[in-house]
Design a protein around this motif. Structure first.
Motif, PDB file in Angstrom:
ATOM      1  N   ALA A 160       0.857  -1.199   0.000  1.00  0.00           N
ATOM      2  CA  ALA A 160       0.000   0.000   0.000  1.00  0.00           C
ATOM      3  C   ALA A 160       0.885   1.238   0.000  1.00  0.00           C
ATOM      4  N   ALA A 161       0.426   2.286  -0.681  1.00  0.00           N
ATOM      5  CA  ALA A 161       1.224   3.514  -0.765  1.00  0.00           C
ATOM      6  C   ALA A 161       0.337   4.677  -1.175  1.00  0.00           C
ATOM      7  N   ALA A 210      -3.058   3.836   4.491  1.00  0.00           N
ATOM      8  CA  ALA A 210      -1.993   4.727   4.043  1.00  0.00           C
ATOM      9  C   ALA A 210      -2.506   6.157   3.919  1.00  0.00           C
ATOM     10  N   HIS A 211      -3.743   6.300   3.446  1.00  0.00           N
ATOM     11  CA  HIS A 211      -4.311   7.644   3.315  1.00  0.00           C
ATOM     12  C   HIS A 211      -4.464   8.328   4.662  1.00  0.00           C
ATOM     13  N   ASP A 212      -4.963   7.601   5.656  1.00  0.00           N
ATOM     14  CA  ASP A 212      -5.116   8.174   6.990  1.00  0.00           C
ATOM     15  C   ASP A 212      -3.766   8.554   7.588  1.00  0.00           C
ATOM     16  N   MET A 213      -2.761   7.707   7.369  1.00  0.00           N
ATOM     17  CA  MET A 213      -1.435   8.029   7.897  1.00  0.00           C
ATOM     18  C   MET A 213      -0.887   9.294   7.240  1.00  0.00           C
ATOM     19  N   ALA A 214      -1.171   9.486   5.950  1.00  0.00           N
ATOM     20  CA  ALA A 214      -0.729  10.705   5.260  1.00  0.00           C
ATOM     21  C   ALA A 214      -1.412  11.933   5.869  1.00  0.00           C
ATOM     22  N   VAL A 218       3.686   7.802   1.807  1.00  0.00           N
ATOM     23  CA  VAL A 218       3.515   6.731   2.788  1.00  0.00           C
ATOM     24  C   VAL A 218       3.669   5.408   2.055  1.00  0.00           C
ATOM     25  N   VAL A 219       4.541   4.558   2.582  1.00  0.00           N
ATOM     26  CA  VAL A 219       4.751   3.226   2.011  1.00  0.00           C
ATOM     27  C   VAL A 219       4.577   2.207   3.124  1.00  0.00           C
ATOM     28  N   PHE A 220       3.648   1.272   2.948  1.00  0.00           N
ATOM     29  CA  PHE A 220       3.371   0.235   3.936  1.00  0.00           C
ATOM     30  C   PHE A 220       3.676  -1.150   3.359  1.00  0.00           C
ATOM     31  N   LYS A 221       4.330  -1.956   4.158  1.00  0.00           N
ATOM     32  CA  LYS A 221       4.622  -3.358   3.885  1.00  0.00           C
ATOM     33  C   LYS A 221       5.477  -3.529   2.616  1.00  0.00           C
ATOM     34  N   ALA A 222       6.684  -2.976   2.702  1.00  0.00           N
ATOM     35  CA  ALA A 222       7.698  -3.193   1.668  1.00  0.00           C
ATOM     36  C   ALA A 222       8.735  -4.155   2.210  1.00  0.00           C
ATOM     37  N   SER A 223       9.635  -4.601   1.345  1.00  0.00           N
ATOM     38  CA  SER A 223      10.684  -5.540   1.749  1.00  0.00           C
ATOM     39  C   SER A 223      12.041  -4.831   1.768  1.00  0.00           C
ATOM     40  N   GLY A 224      12.699  -4.887   2.919  1.00  0.00           N
ATOM     41  CA  GLY A 224      14.058  -4.367   3.016  1.00  0.00           C
ATOM     42  C   GLY A 224      14.204  -2.940   2.527  1.00  0.00           C
ATOM     43  N   TYR A 225      15.291  -2.697   1.759  1.00  0.00           N
ATOM     44  CA  TYR A 225      15.569  -1.354   1.259  1.00  0.00           C
ATOM     45  C   TYR A 225      14.604  -0.921   0.158  1.00  0.00           C
ATOM     46  N   ASP A 226      13.735  -1.829  -0.293  1.00  0.00           N
ATOM     47  CA  ASP A 226      12.726  -1.429  -1.276  1.00  0.00           C
ATOM     48  C   ASP A 226      11.818  -0.339  -0.723  1.00  0.00           C
ATOM     49  N   CYS A 255       7.936  -0.069   6.802  1.00  0.00           N
ATOM     50  CA  CYS A 255       7.033   1.059   6.582  1.00  0.00           C
ATOM     51  C   CYS A 255       7.838   2.357   6.648  1.00  0.00           C
ATOM     52  N   LEU A 256       7.416   3.341   5.878  1.00  0.00           N
ATOM     53  CA  LEU A 256       8.136   4.616   5.870  1.00  0.00           C
ATOM     54  C   LEU A 256       7.194   5.740   5.449  1.00  0.00           C
ATOM     55  N   VAL A 257       7.195   6.792   6.260  1.00  0.00           N
ATOM     56  CA  VAL A 257       6.505   8.036   5.924  1.00  0.00           C
ATOM     57  C   VAL A 257       7.576   9.083   5.670  1.00  0.00           C
ATOM     58  N   SER A 258       7.532   9.737   4.511  1.00  0.00           N
ATOM     59  CA  SER A 258       8.583  10.675   4.118  1.00  0.00           C
ATOM     60  C   SER A 258       7.997  12.019   3.728  1.00  0.00           C
ATOM     61  N   SER A 259       8.780  13.069   4.007  1.00  0.00           N
ATOM     62  CA  SER A 259       8.412  14.418   3.591  1.00  0.00           C
ATOM     63  C   SER A 259       9.591  15.027   2.846  1.00  0.00           C
TER      64      SER A 259
END
Length: 433
Positions: free
Chosen positions: A37-38, A169-173, A264-272, A249-253
């Motif tokens: 999700a993103a 992901a939308h709510d987290m954004a 917002v990126v949810f459930k990625a693998s490693g450095y992806d 998971c990562l939230v970036s600005s």
């Protein structure tokens, strides 16, 4: 023969022009995101620029701490001191390793929460604000609802796995966007390193480096078929997260070319998780720019007002409305003006209604303000205007006419008085002689 050649050339020209036009205005290629999700939004308007499963409930892991930090900033003072209670107990996962009796400021605990991603700092802040974890989770969910979240269910302040602890992901954004409005929060999440002083219970300094590798890491990721460092200069926060169930998971600005976006990126693998996040950020920077649709203090409309000396009300907003839009197209929005039940008098700056601006992705409301004074004709000021420079010609001439008649009347009375006096003087002269 010439006719046939001209026809062929005409067809080729038309095809060429169609190809040119379609290529000039073609939609950009959306990024290929590996995460489950993103979403990508523009921070000022909240406009969605990209989404993938953006409303699906996901495990947010430590990105949960964005909400915990926001509530701490809203309910506590940075210099407030908090003592670690005896029943604190050890924390699972990442921690500051708080010990009973240690004293920290709220600022120090927020450093640990957002830089080190300390789970024990989250628990201590939650207990300080609400007394217990369950009450704090209720507060988190209410604040999320206030922000506009529709698919959020917080169960704890740190994001440790709980089947009922989910968010889209939308709510987290939306939560990240709200948090980034706070200057202290922006400062906290942009720190690369923090150092906390010794305590009687822990005689060594605590050194923390931000878990967000976008801010410092020279490790490589494959991006556009090249190996590049993870560190990305345009990124200034905000929070990572990981559990076995949530994945990375990562939230970036980040800000570039006068446009700021949140991914917002949810459930990625490693450095992806960094590759996906950078793809989203660059998609926003490369394909969107901002346009001012509504300028503040500009007359947006005029409303006739019966029995008013001004005749009508002019209205506008006190803020610009700026939206992101694809460089290859122009923004299309629907607008609706909703005026209040207007009653005289109306003063410049009074709230008189709202402007609803919407498209298929978002809806925004702007407050409408009076741009001029509107007064009733049944008042002293209107009568006073009859004799002022700014009055209308008819009213002005009426005032001048009344004044002239008054002067003529006084002159006539004086003339009569003089004639009468002269006549009396003649009579007196005849009597003497």
């Amino acid at each position: 023969m010439k006719t046939k050649l001209c026809f062929v050339y005409g067809i080729i020209t038309i095809l060429f022009l169609n190809l040119f036009i379609s290529s000039s205005f073609a939609s950009p290629i959306e990024p290929d995101i590996s995460a489950e999700a993103a979403i990508l939004i523009e921070i000022d308007s909240g406009e969605i620029l990209y989404e993938k499963n953006a409303n699906a409930p996901m495990y947010p892991a430590s990105t949960t701490k964005i909400m915990t930090a926001l509530l701490a900033l809203e309910h506590l003072n940075l210099e407030d001191k908090i003592t670690v209670p005896e029943d604190m107990g050890p924390a699972d996962g990442s921690a500051m390793y708080l010990l009973p009796g240690e004293v920290f400021t709220v600022r120090e605990l927020l450093d640990g929460l957002l830089v080190k991603s300390a789970n024990d700092a989250a628990v201590l802040l939650a207990r300080t604000i609400s007394g217990d974890i369950q009450s704090f989770a209720t507060l988190m969910n209410q604040r999320a609802k206030d922000i506009g979240c529709a698919n959020t269910s917080f169960a704890n302040p740190n994001g440790l796995h709980d089947p009922s602890h989910t968010i889209s992901a939308h709510d987290m954004a939306l939560i990240a966007r709200e948090a980034m409005k706070n200057a202290t929060f922006r400062e906290l999440v942009s720190q690369v390193n923090v150092t906390l002083n010794e305590t009687p219970q822990t005689p060594e300094k605590r050194y923390f480096r931000n878990t967000n590798r976008f801010l410092w890491s020279t490790s490589k990721i494959i991006y556009n078929n090249e190996y590049i460092p993870i560190k990305y200069e345009v990124v200034d926060g905000i929070k990572t997260g990981y559990t076995g169930e949530a994945g990375n998971c990562l939230v970036s600005s980040g800000k570039k070319n006068d446009i700021r976006v949140i991914s917002v990126v949810f459930k990625a693998s490693g450095y992806d998780v960094y590759r996906d996040s950078r793809l989203l950020l660059d998609y926003g920077f490369d394909n969107f720019e901002k346009k001012t649709l509504i300028k503040k203090d500009t007359v947006l409309g005029s409303q006739p007002i019966n029995y008013s000396s001004q005749g009508s009300l002019e209205y506008g907003t006190k803020e610009n409305f700026v939206v992101p839009y694809l460089k290859s197209s122009l923004p299309v929005y629907n607008t609706k003006i909703m005026l209040n039940d207007l009653k005289l008098p109306i003063s410049k700056g009074d709230i008189v209604g709202k402007l609803v601006i919407s498209n298929d992705k978002s809806t925004n409301e702007l407050t409408l303000f009076a741009l001029n004074n509107v007064e009733s004709i049944f008042n002293f000021n209107f009568i006073k205007q009859i004799f002022t420079y700014n009055s209308s010609s008819i009213l002005k001439y009426l005032g001048y006419s009344l004044s002239s008649l008054f002067v003529l009347f006084i002159g006539f009375r004086y003339y009569v008085y003089c004639k009468r006096k002269k006549r009396l003087k003649r009579k007196s002269y005849r009597k003497l002689y």
